[in-house]
Design a protein around this motif. Sequence first.
Motif, PDB file in Angstrom:
ATOM      1  N   THR A   3     -81.447 -29.376 -62.052  1.00 16.05           N
ATOM      2  CA  THR A   3     -79.986 -29.381 -61.912  1.00 16.05           C
ATOM      3  C   THR A   3     -79.518 -30.375 -60.853  1.00 16.05           C
ATOM      4  O   THR A   3     -78.434 -30.955 -60.981  1.00 16.05           O
ATOM      5  CB  THR A   3     -79.475 -27.955 -61.585  1.00 16.05           C
ATOM      6  N   MET A   4     -80.316 -30.616 -59.811  1.00 17.56           N
ATOM      7  CA  MET A   4     -79.951 -31.615 -58.806  1.00 17.56           C
ATOM      8  C   MET A   4     -79.959 -33.013 -59.420  1.00 17.56           C
ATOM      9  O   MET A   4     -79.086 -33.845 -59.129  1.00 17.56           O
ATOM     10  CB  MET A   4     -80.903 -31.544 -57.622  1.00 17.56           C
ATOM     11  N   ILE A   5     -80.954 -33.302 -60.252  1.00 18.00           N
ATOM     12  CA  ILE A   5     -81.010 -34.608 -60.916  1.00 18.00           C
ATOM     13  C   ILE A   5     -79.824 -34.763 -61.864  1.00 18.00           C
ATOM     14  O   ILE A   5     -79.108 -35.774 -61.845  1.00 18.00           O
ATOM     15  CB  ILE A   5     -82.340 -34.762 -61.682  1.00 18.00           C
ATOM     16  N   PHE A   6     -79.609 -33.745 -62.685  1.00 19.46           N
ATOM     17  CA  PHE A   6     -78.506 -33.790 -63.644  1.00 19.46           C
ATOM     18  C   PHE A   6     -77.165 -33.952 -62.934  1.00 19.46           C
ATOM     19  O   PHE A   6     -76.354 -34.828 -63.271  1.00 19.46           O
ATOM     20  CB  PHE A   6     -78.532 -32.519 -64.498  1.00 19.46           C
ATOM     21  N   GLY A   7     -76.900 -33.100 -61.935  1.00 19.11           N
ATOM     22  CA  GLY A   7     -75.616 -33.119 -61.254  1.00 19.11           C
ATOM     23  C   GLY A   7     -75.363 -34.397 -60.481  1.00 19.11           C
ATOM     24  O   GLY A   7     -74.288 -35.007 -60.590  1.00 19.11           O
ATOM     25  N   ASN A   8     -76.317 -34.834 -59.669  1.00 20.88           N
ATOM     26  CA  ASN A   8     -76.115 -36.036 -58.852  1.00 20.88           C
ATOM     27  C   ASN A   8     -75.946 -37.285 -59.711  1.00 20.88           C
ATOM     28  O   ASN A   8     -75.110 -38.146 -59.408  1.00 20.88           O
ATOM     29  CB  ASN A   8     -77.281 -36.202 -57.883  1.00 20.88           C
ATOM     30  N   PHE A   9     -76.734 -37.397 -60.777  1.00 20.68           N
ATOM     31  CA  PHE A   9     -76.603 -38.560 -61.643  1.00 20.68           C
ATOM     32  C   PHE A   9     -75.284 -38.519 -62.404  1.00 20.68           C
ATOM     33  O   PHE A   9     -74.655 -39.571 -62.608  1.00 20.68           O
ATOM     34  CB  PHE A   9     -77.785 -38.636 -62.613  1.00 20.68           C
TER      35      PHE A   9
ATOM     36  N   ARG B  42     -67.368 -44.771 -63.448  1.00 22.65           N
ATOM     37  CA  ARG B  42     -66.228 -44.764 -64.365  1.00 22.65           C
ATOM     38  C   ARG B  42     -64.917 -44.924 -63.602  1.00 22.65           C
ATOM     39  O   ARG B  42     -64.012 -45.652 -64.039  1.00 22.65           O
ATOM     40  CB  ARG B  42     -66.209 -43.469 -65.162  1.00 22.65           C
ATOM     41  N   LEU B  43     -64.816 -44.254 -62.456  1.00 22.97           N
ATOM     42  CA  LEU B  43     -63.594 -44.347 -61.656  1.00 22.97           C
ATOM     43  C   LEU B  43     -63.427 -45.754 -61.091  1.00 22.97           C
ATOM     44  O   LEU B  43     -62.307 -46.276 -61.035  1.00 22.97           O
ATOM     45  CB  LEU B  43     -63.628 -43.309 -60.533  1.00 22.97           C
ATOM     46  N   MET B  44     -64.537 -46.377 -60.669  1.00 21.10           N
ATOM     47  CA  MET B  44     -64.471 -47.756 -60.166  1.00 21.10           C
ATOM     48  C   MET B  44     -63.933 -48.704 -61.238  1.00 21.10           C
ATOM     49  O   MET B  44     -63.079 -49.557 -60.972  1.00 21.10           O
ATOM     50  CB  MET B  44     -65.858 -48.214 -59.720  1.00 21.10           C
ATOM     51  N   ARG B  45     -64.431 -48.545 -62.462  1.00 28.37           N
ATOM     52  CA  ARG B  45     -63.981 -49.414 -63.553  1.00 28.37           C
ATOM     53  C   ARG B  45     -62.518 -49.173 -63.874  1.00 28.37           C
ATOM     54  O   ARG B  45     -61.757 -50.118 -64.151  1.00 28.37           O
ATOM     55  CB  ARG B  45     -64.838 -49.158 -64.790  1.00 28.37           C
ATOM     56  N   LYS B  46     -62.105 -47.923 -63.816  1.00 24.89           N
ATOM     57  CA  LYS B  46     -60.724 -47.595 -64.121  1.00 24.89           C
ATOM     58  C   LYS B  46     -59.776 -48.139 -63.069  1.00 24.89           C
ATOM     59  O   LYS B  46     -58.698 -48.669 -63.388  1.00 24.89           O
ATOM     60  CB  LYS B  46     -60.571 -46.076 -64.235  1.00 24.89           C
ATOM     61  N   GLU B  47     -60.148 -47.974 -61.768  1.00 27.21           N
ATOM     62  CA  GLU B  47     -59.278 -48.386 -60.667  1.00 27.21           C
ATOM     63  C   GLU B  47     -59.391 -49.874 -60.361  1.00 27.21           C
ATOM     64  O   GLU B  47     -58.533 -50.436 -59.681  1.00 27.21           O
ATOM     65  CB  GLU B  47     -59.604 -47.580 -59.407  1.00 27.21           C
ATOM     66  N   GLY B  48     -60.493 -50.510 -60.790  1.00 31.63           N
ATOM     67  CA  GLY B  48     -60.661 -51.940 -60.560  1.00 31.63           C
ATOM     68  C   GLY B  48     -61.103 -52.299 -59.161  1.00 31.63           C
ATOM     69  O   GLY B  48     -60.872 -53.422 -58.706  1.00 31.63           O
ATOM     70  N   HIS B  49     -61.731 -51.367 -58.436  1.00 35.71           N
ATOM     71  CA  HIS B  49     -62.270 -51.655 -57.104  1.00 35.71           C
ATOM     72  C   HIS B  49     -63.494 -50.782 -56.876  1.00 35.71           C
ATOM     73  O   HIS B  49     -63.768 -49.846 -57.630  1.00 35.71           O
ATOM     74  CB  HIS B  49     -61.228 -51.416 -56.010  1.00 35.71           C
ATOM     75  N   THR B  50     -64.246 -51.107 -55.819  1.00 38.78           N
ATOM     76  CA  THR B  50     -65.499 -50.390 -55.546  1.00 38.78           C
ATOM     77  C   THR B  50     -65.397 -49.413 -54.389  1.00 38.78           C
ATOM     78  O   THR B  50     -66.408 -48.801 -54.020  1.00 38.78           O
ATOM     79  CB  THR B  50     -66.621 -51.396 -55.235  1.00 38.78           C
ATOM     80  N   ASN B  51     -64.211 -49.253 -53.815  1.00 41.59           N
ATOM     81  CA  ASN B  51     -64.055 -48.349 -52.682  1.00 41.59           C
ATOM     82  C   ASN B  51     -63.913 -46.907 -53.194  1.00 41.59           C
ATOM     83  O   ASN B  51     -62.877 -46.254 -53.044  1.00 41.59           O
ATOM     84  CB  ASN B  51     -62.846 -48.744 -51.837  1.00 41.59           C
ATOM     85  N   VAL B  52     -64.965 -46.420 -53.826  1.00 43.89           N
ATOM     86  CA  VAL B  52     -65.007 -45.066 -54.389  1.00 43.89           C
ATOM     87  C   VAL B  52     -66.259 -44.374 -53.879  1.00 43.89           C
ATOM     88  O   VAL B  52     -67.337 -44.980 -53.848  1.00 43.89           O
ATOM     89  CB  VAL B  52     -65.017 -45.096 -55.930  1.00 43.89           C
ATOM     90  N   CYS B  53     -66.123 -43.136 -53.476  1.00 45.53           N
ATOM     91  CA  CYS B  53     -67.262 -42.363 -52.960  1.00 45.53           C
ATOM     92  C   CYS B  53     -67.605 -41.242 -53.944  1.00 45.53           C
ATOM     93  O   CYS B  53     -66.720 -40.518 -54.411  1.00 45.53           O
ATOM     94  CB  CYS B  53     -66.935 -41.770 -51.592  1.00 45.53           C
ATOM     95  N   THR B  54     -68.884 -41.093 -54.253  1.00 44.07           N
ATOM     96  CA  THR B  54     -69.330 -40.030 -55.148  1.00 44.07           C
ATOM     97  C   THR B  54     -69.054 -38.663 -54.536  1.00 44.07           C
ATOM     98  O   THR B  54     -69.143 -38.490 -53.324  1.00 44.07           O
ATOM     99  CB  THR B  54     -70.842 -40.164 -55.404  1.00 44.07           C
ATOM    100  N   LEU B  55     -68.725 -37.718 -55.370  1.00 43.72           N
ATOM    101  CA  LEU B  55     -68.540 -36.347 -54.902  1.00 43.72           C
ATOM    102  C   LEU B  55     -69.880 -35.773 -54.440  1.00 43.72           C
ATOM    103  O   LEU B  55     -70.880 -35.886 -55.165  1.00 43.72           O
ATOM    104  CB  LEU B  55     -67.973 -35.475 -56.019  1.00 43.72           C
ATOM    105  N   PRO B  56     -69.938 -35.178 -53.248  1.00 48.35           N
ATOM    106  CA  PRO B  56     -71.200 -34.564 -52.791  1.00 48.35           C
ATOM    107  C   PRO B  56     -71.516 -33.322 -53.614  1.00 48.35           C
ATOM    108  O   PRO B  56     -70.639 -32.502 -53.883  1.00 48.35           O
ATOM    109  CB  PRO B  56     -70.913 -34.214 -51.329  1.00 48.35           C
ATOM    110  N   TYR B  57     -72.769 -33.196 -53.999  1.00 46.57           N
ATOM    111  CA  TYR B  57     -73.161 -32.130 -54.910  1.00 46.57           C
ATOM    112  C   TYR B  57     -74.434 -31.467 -54.416  1.00 46.57           C
ATOM    113  O   TYR B  57     -75.366 -32.144 -53.966  1.00 46.57           O
ATOM    114  CB  TYR B  57     -73.384 -32.725 -56.312  1.00 46.57           C
ATOM    115  N   GLY B  58     -74.452 -30.147 -54.456  1.00 49.05           N
ATOM    116  CA  GLY B  58     -75.650 -29.432 -54.017  1.00 49.05           C
ATOM    117  C   GLY B  58     -75.498 -27.934 -54.219  1.00 49.05           C
ATOM    118  O   GLY B  58     -74.695 -27.478 -55.045  1.00 49.05           O
TER     119      GLY B  58
END
Length: 574
Positions: free
Chosen positions: A45-51, A59-75
């Motif tokens: 589940t850690m592999i599935f969730g983090n990936f 997807r959000l980076m492509r939508k917004e057109g910039h790279t200043n996006v941080c992944t949601l922390p998951y655990g």
Amino acid sequence: MVGLIGAMTKVMFSPFKDAASDPHQLNEFIIEVIYGKVIPGMCITMIFGNFYYAWMAVRLMRKEGHTNVCTLPYGINTPAAFAFVFSIVAKAAEAAASDGMDWKDGVMQAWRVGCVANLVSGAIATLCGFAGPLIVRVAPQASLMMALAGLGFTWLGLAQIIEVFKAGHLGLLPLGVALVCFFGDVKTSPMPTAIVVMIVGCITGWLSCEGWPEGSAHPVGGTAEAVSEAFTHFGFYSPSFLDGKSFASIPEVLLENIAVILPVAFVGAVNTLVSVYAAHSVGDMYPIRECLVVDGLTTIVAGLFGSPFGTCVYCGQPQFKAQGGMIYYSFLNCFAFCFLASTGLFAAINAFIPPWGIAPIILFVGLAICQDAFDIIKARHLPAAMIGLFPAVADWILSIWPHDPKPPAGLAALAHGSLLVCIAWVAIGVFIIDRNYMKAAIWALVAMFISGFGLMHAESADLTFKTFLGKEGQTLGTAAGGYAMGYATLAGLFGILLILRRLGFSRIPPIRVEEKEEMAKAPEEEAEEMVERVTSVQHGHVRQSLFDNMPPDQHGFQQGEVASESDESEDSAA
């Protein structure tokens, strides 16, 4: 994770310690179950969730057109995991022991019950996910942010600073290092501040030659013997799928534990909701419904592969983003967890790094979460926001309360379902301050409905209403029916005020126009305004203290930008 391992060991060992001919053999078997089934089951589940969340960030980076996006922390969903350990696994182990079951079969039965309960909880959380956007639309932002701040103030704040003060002669130095680096602008680059704090904690712990916990006859860390013992669990552990006996027990487990499973699943969904909402406050507009559904599915995966610990998006995404976190930290988190889980080296972490070497780092995250919440909340809503801290504090006090004597009834009522209590009361308080008595009445009715089923203010849910008026020896005032009646009277009060205002009573002021305009906005527009408040005034100083410890190209903000914010803060203060 280390704390959960200790809790699982304790609740499985205690019921069978007298029945086992060799307690050491019993303990070794429990350790084998935990390191061979429970922890490896989290790897999938850690592999599935983090990936998945990394892909969501791309997807959000492509939508917004910039790279200043941080992944949601998951655990791991830590509060839910402890609730399952002490309320479900412990109960199953005690029932197996009282039924005269062999200690090996009893331990396996307790493990199966925990996994099945987690599986069912994930299914319920998945269904709750479809209501996530609706909650954002109807709940004021202060209620959601204070639910998160309550966790930051207690579990990430109070609990951590207590760990430091348990060993004052050793823990105060790493705490001071954390404060001067995180808030005092002392630079540690190129080494991250968190690593420096841990190193200082290790130095004080190992030079003391006492081991930890201090004064323990059998230290779990800080001595050569403790390290040697930790490495006895070293090996290779692979996840395994639940057996047929576990699936056959689903109806029985659901029937016996629905009172715990239902509120834990619902509160877990709320925890994910407020954590994703916090990400919106710094411009990362992740889809709420998708996150809630994915968290439910990953919890199902954990249960299927032998773990009673649910997973979720947890609080702290704005802080990770402020420190330059983007996508790769999620992969590092996943790799580190899976390596430690599959090799049994979680015990080694506890043996090498003392609690006061990690606690100041977690404390900083808790402080930053609280600051974020109070920066976003409007000044006039602060009284309502402060009320939102009380349930979290009560919940934390209850978690460390000894079994005897019983805690005060009022404390327990405030603590049970603390996230829901916080959201309901902050929402009611906000709408009272804004004189929106219609919405205050609606939230009072929602609280009446939830408390009537025992999902808050009660130790366990009761969908049959058998204990609606109280259990034997319980007063009406602390029963589900009593709280339902109380919220009904509140709704009546707000209804009367609304009617009197419509009749033209001058003593009842009109609704605030600003509130009416803001509540008509979409959640995305509200989040954009929250971003503006987060990136102004007080936040300039915190962000500058973080970025000064890092090379400029790693944090996504230019030094001049941060400096200008700091200057604006000074100008406003002047």
